[in-house]
Design a protein around this motif. Sequence first.
Motif, PDB file in Angstrom:
ATOM      1  N   ASN A 197       0.803  -1.215   0.000  1.00 45.09           N
ATOM      2  CA  ASN A 197       0.000   0.000   0.000  1.00 45.09           C
ATOM      3  C   ASN A 197       0.840   1.272   0.000  1.00 45.09           C
ATOM      4  OD1 ASN A 197      -2.428  -1.474   0.076  1.00 45.09           O
ATOM      5  ND2 ASN A 197      -2.110  -1.841   2.254  1.00 45.09           N
ATOM      6  N   SER A 198       2.156   1.128   0.194  1.00 41.63           N
ATOM      7  CA  SER A 198       3.025   2.307   0.105  1.00 41.63           C
ATOM      8  C   SER A 198       3.362   2.644  -1.344  1.00 41.63           C
ATOM      9  CB  SER A 198       4.325   2.066   0.884  1.00 41.63           C
ATOM     10  OG  SER A 198       5.089   1.065   0.258  1.00 41.63           O
ATOM     11  N   ASP A 199       3.104   1.686  -2.246  1.00 42.19           N
ATOM     12  CA  ASP A 199       3.415   1.920  -3.659  1.00 42.19           C
ATOM     13  C   ASP A 199       2.538   3.000  -4.260  1.00 42.19           C
ATOM     14  OD1 ASP A 199       4.452   1.549  -6.212  1.00 42.19           O
ATOM     15  OD2 ASP A 199       2.925   0.085  -6.722  1.00 42.19           O
ATOM     16  N   LYS A 200       1.213   2.912  -4.011  1.00 44.69           N
ATOM     17  CA  LYS A 200       0.225   3.896  -4.459  1.00 44.69           C
ATOM     18  C   LYS A 200       0.335   4.169  -5.955  1.00 44.69           C
ATOM     19  CE  LYS A 200      -0.249   5.881   0.030  1.00 44.69           C
ATOM     20  NZ  LYS A 200      -1.365   5.107   0.486  1.00 44.69           N
ATOM     21  N   GLY A 201       0.590   3.113  -6.712  1.00 48.40           N
ATOM     22  CA  GLY A 201       0.572   3.248  -8.155  1.00 48.40           C
ATOM     23  C   GLY A 201       1.799   3.884  -8.758  1.00 48.40           C
ATOM     24  N   GLU A 202       2.799   4.215  -7.975  1.00 47.42           N
ATOM     25  CA  GLU A 202       3.984   4.875  -8.530  1.00 47.42           C
ATOM     26  C   GLU A 202       4.940   3.802  -9.037  1.00 47.42           C
ATOM     27  OE1 GLU A 202       5.665   7.599  -5.752  1.00 47.42           O
ATOM     28  OE2 GLU A 202       3.706   8.154  -4.977  1.00 47.42           O
ATOM     29  N   THR A 203       4.799   3.385 -10.264  1.00 45.15           N
ATOM     30  CA  THR A 203       5.571   2.283 -10.807  1.00 45.15           C
ATOM     31  C   THR A 203       7.000   2.652 -11.168  1.00 45.15           C
ATOM     32  OG1 THR A 203       4.721   2.807 -13.007  1.00 45.15           O
ATOM     33  CG2 THR A 203       3.535   1.167 -11.754  1.00 45.15           C
ATOM     34  N   LEU A 282      -4.311  -7.204 -10.228  1.00 51.07           N
ATOM     35  CA  LEU A 282      -4.481  -8.522  -9.636  1.00 51.07           C
ATOM     36  C   LEU A 282      -3.095  -8.999  -9.222  1.00 51.07           C
ATOM     37  CD1 LEU A 282      -6.504 -10.724  -8.946  1.00 51.07           C
ATOM     38  CD2 LEU A 282      -6.103 -11.728 -11.199  1.00 51.07           C
ATOM     39  N   ILE A 283      -2.949  -9.324  -7.947  1.00 50.45           N
ATOM     40  CA  ILE A 283      -1.636  -9.673  -7.408  1.00 50.45           C
ATOM     41  C   ILE A 283      -1.659 -11.117  -6.916  1.00 50.45           C
ATOM     42  CG2 ILE A 283       0.073  -9.148  -5.616  1.00 50.45           C
ATOM     43  CD1 ILE A 283      -1.080  -6.266  -5.678  1.00 50.45           C
ATOM     44  N   ALA A 284      -0.685 -11.889  -7.360  1.00 50.30           N
ATOM     45  CA  ALA A 284      -0.550 -13.288  -6.948  1.00 50.30           C
ATOM     46  C   ALA A 284       0.558 -13.397  -5.905  1.00 50.30           C
ATOM     47  CB  ALA A 284      -0.242 -14.165  -8.150  1.00 50.30           C
ATOM     48  N   GLU A 285       0.254 -14.022  -4.792  1.00 52.12           N
ATOM     49  CA  GLU A 285       1.220 -14.183  -3.703  1.00 52.12           C
ATOM     50  C   GLU A 285       1.678 -15.640  -3.626  1.00 52.12           C
ATOM     51  OE1 GLU A 285       1.164 -14.264   1.187  1.00 52.12           O
ATOM     52  OE2 GLU A 285      -0.336 -13.074   0.121  1.00 52.12           O
ATOM     53  N   PHE A 286       2.987 -15.840  -3.585  1.00 48.35           N
ATOM     54  CA  PHE A 286       3.567 -17.174  -3.484  1.00 48.35           C
ATOM     55  C   PHE A 286       4.421 -17.228  -2.211  1.00 48.35           C
ATOM     56  CE2 PHE A 286       2.976 -16.115  -7.911  1.00 48.35           C
ATOM     57  CZ  PHE A 286       2.342 -17.227  -8.441  1.00 48.35           C
ATOM     58  N   GLY A 287       4.164 -18.194  -1.368  1.00 44.68           N
ATOM     59  CA  GLY A 287       4.919 -18.287  -0.120  1.00 44.68           C
ATOM     60  C   GLY A 287       4.922 -19.693   0.422  1.00 44.68           C
ATOM     61  N   HIS A 288       5.259 -19.836   1.716  1.00 41.08           N
ATOM     62  CA  HIS A 288       5.314 -21.136   2.375  1.00 41.08           C
ATOM     63  C   HIS A 288       4.511 -21.097   3.674  1.00 41.08           C
ATOM     64  CE1 HIS A 288       8.532 -21.930  -0.421  1.00 41.08           C
ATOM     65  NE2 HIS A 288       9.271 -20.967   0.107  1.00 41.08           N
ATOM     66  N   ARG A 305      -2.052 -17.491  -3.208  1.00 38.94           N
ATOM     67  CA  ARG A 305      -3.317 -16.800  -3.011  1.00 38.94           C
ATOM     68  C   ARG A 305      -3.336 -15.536  -3.870  1.00 38.94           C
ATOM     69  NH1 ARG A 305      -1.327 -15.781   2.609  1.00 38.94           N
ATOM     70  NH2 ARG A 305      -2.696 -17.459   3.245  1.00 38.94           N
ATOM     71  N   LEU A 306      -4.543 -15.042  -4.077  1.00 37.03           N
ATOM     72  CA  LEU A 306      -4.747 -13.870  -4.934  1.00 37.03           C
ATOM     73  C   LEU A 306      -5.215 -12.673  -4.127  1.00 37.03           C
ATOM     74  CD1 LEU A 306      -6.587 -15.678  -7.878  1.00 37.03           C
ATOM     75  CD2 LEU A 306      -4.280 -14.715  -7.980  1.00 37.03           C
ATOM     76  N   HIS A 307      -4.810 -11.485  -4.588  1.00 41.09           N
ATOM     77  CA  HIS A 307      -5.246 -10.221  -4.002  1.00 41.09           C
ATOM     78  C   HIS A 307      -5.701  -9.315  -5.149  1.00 41.09           C
ATOM     79  CE1 HIS A 307      -3.143 -11.381  -0.284  1.00 41.09           C
ATOM     80  NE2 HIS A 307      -2.168 -11.772  -1.075  1.00 41.09           N
ATOM     81  N   LEU A 308      -6.725  -8.530  -4.873  1.00 37.44           N
ATOM     82  CA  LEU A 308      -7.245  -7.624  -5.892  1.00 37.44           C
ATOM     83  C   LEU A 308      -7.214  -6.198  -5.366  1.00 37.44           C
ATOM     84  CD1 LEU A 308      -8.571  -7.490  -8.711  1.00 37.44           C
ATOM     85  CD2 LEU A 308     -10.793  -7.679  -7.567  1.00 37.44           C
ATOM     86  N   GLU A 312     -11.861   1.278  -5.879  1.00 38.39           N
ATOM     87  CA  GLU A 312     -12.792   1.272  -4.756  1.00 38.39           C
ATOM     88  C   GLU A 312     -12.178   0.636  -3.506  1.00 38.39           C
ATOM     89  OE1 GLU A 312     -13.472  -0.012  -7.726  1.00 38.39           O
ATOM     90  OE2 GLU A 312     -14.666   1.638  -8.544  1.00 38.39           O
ATOM     91  N   GLN A 313     -11.295  -0.334  -3.685  1.00 36.08           N
ATOM     92  CA  GLN A 313     -10.663  -1.024  -2.569  1.00 36.08           C
ATOM     93  C   GLN A 313      -9.150  -1.112  -2.792  1.00 36.08           C
ATOM     94  OE1 GLN A 313     -12.943  -4.753  -2.551  1.00 36.08           O
ATOM     95  NE2 GLN A 313     -13.948  -4.067  -0.682  1.00 36.08           N
ATOM     96  N   PRO A 314      -8.460   0.009  -2.601  1.00 34.89           N
ATOM     97  CA  PRO A 314      -7.003   0.020  -2.835  1.00 34.89           C
ATOM     98  C   PRO A 314      -6.231  -0.785  -1.799  1.00 34.89           C
ATOM     99  CG  PRO A 314      -7.712   2.103  -1.878  1.00 34.89           C
ATOM    100  CD  PRO A 314      -8.964   1.340  -2.191  1.00 34.89           C
TER     101      PRO A 314
END
Length: 337
Positions: A197-203, A282-288, A305-308, A312-314
Amino acid sequence: MDDFLLSLPPAKDLQAASSNDLTQEKFSILKDYVAEIRCESKALVYSYIRLGQIFTDIHDNNLYYSCLVGGMRYNDFFAFMYAVFGFKKSTVYNLMTVYKRFSTTDCKVSEEYSDYSYSQLVELVSISDDKKKMERISPEMTVSEMRELKQFWRSDGFNVTAKDWKDELQTARERHAEESIKQKKEKRRQGILNLLNSDKGETDKTEAKATSEVNASVAAKIITSNQIAGIRVGDTRLRFKSDKERKDFINVVNCKKWNLYIVIPDLSLEYRRFIFANGDSLIAEFGHYYPNYQTDPNKAQDYFRLHLQTKEQPVFNCEGIAPTYVVEYMKKHKDEI
């Protein structure tokens, strides 16, 4: 010297690692050695007690004042003991204290402590004034188990409801394992939220660090899609003919092809992002995760798992969302993505 004599289990409690002849032969030799060590340890305990008695006499009567060592007079007892015998202060202190706390006048271990090794008696010194704790300790315990239980007492206090030391140790281990898992989950959750959430779209950002709320060792990189080859959407919209195609789009194999977004090495986490044409991600998370952390803390299994993230829901749910929800989102916004 303090760690020379280890607390070994009785030879009768040992079992061969396998049934082959070579192992059985080596095991038979080992059992004899264990029995001999336990026998010799009794004699060693007497030697330790006797040394403790001598050291105490030298100390209490200031005998070390009466000589020169290398032309130097020592006014400090422990400095003298190190110069003459090479014994560190902790070794001398342990020998003297074990003698004072657990021996009889004829330099034998008190009957109630006769089954303890010297190393075990050293561990008992720090709790010898606490009757409840002394009653809880058993000569069956290894030195490491004694140290572990004492550590739990320092952090949690004495468990008066435990049946015995085994029950208390097991209960404390399970509780601390659960707490460790909770702390790891919270650390992960906080790290993900702060970083994503600190990214705020600043690619154009190439690096980010967790805020002060996250452990300073958890470093991460936010990597833009311009840097890593992969799927790039831009203004091109997706075209799906069925829900099956949508499900195939968000399966683990396809998500692995998306642009690398965030890597958190300390948490073994990797995130890949797909940016829709409407700007949502759409963000895909890979972990253990560790399904049997209490019994096998080193055995991990992969999870996905997936995150969107939408306008509306940043701030997305750290625990992820169901694939069916993502499919419904893609159907609802098919003209935008």
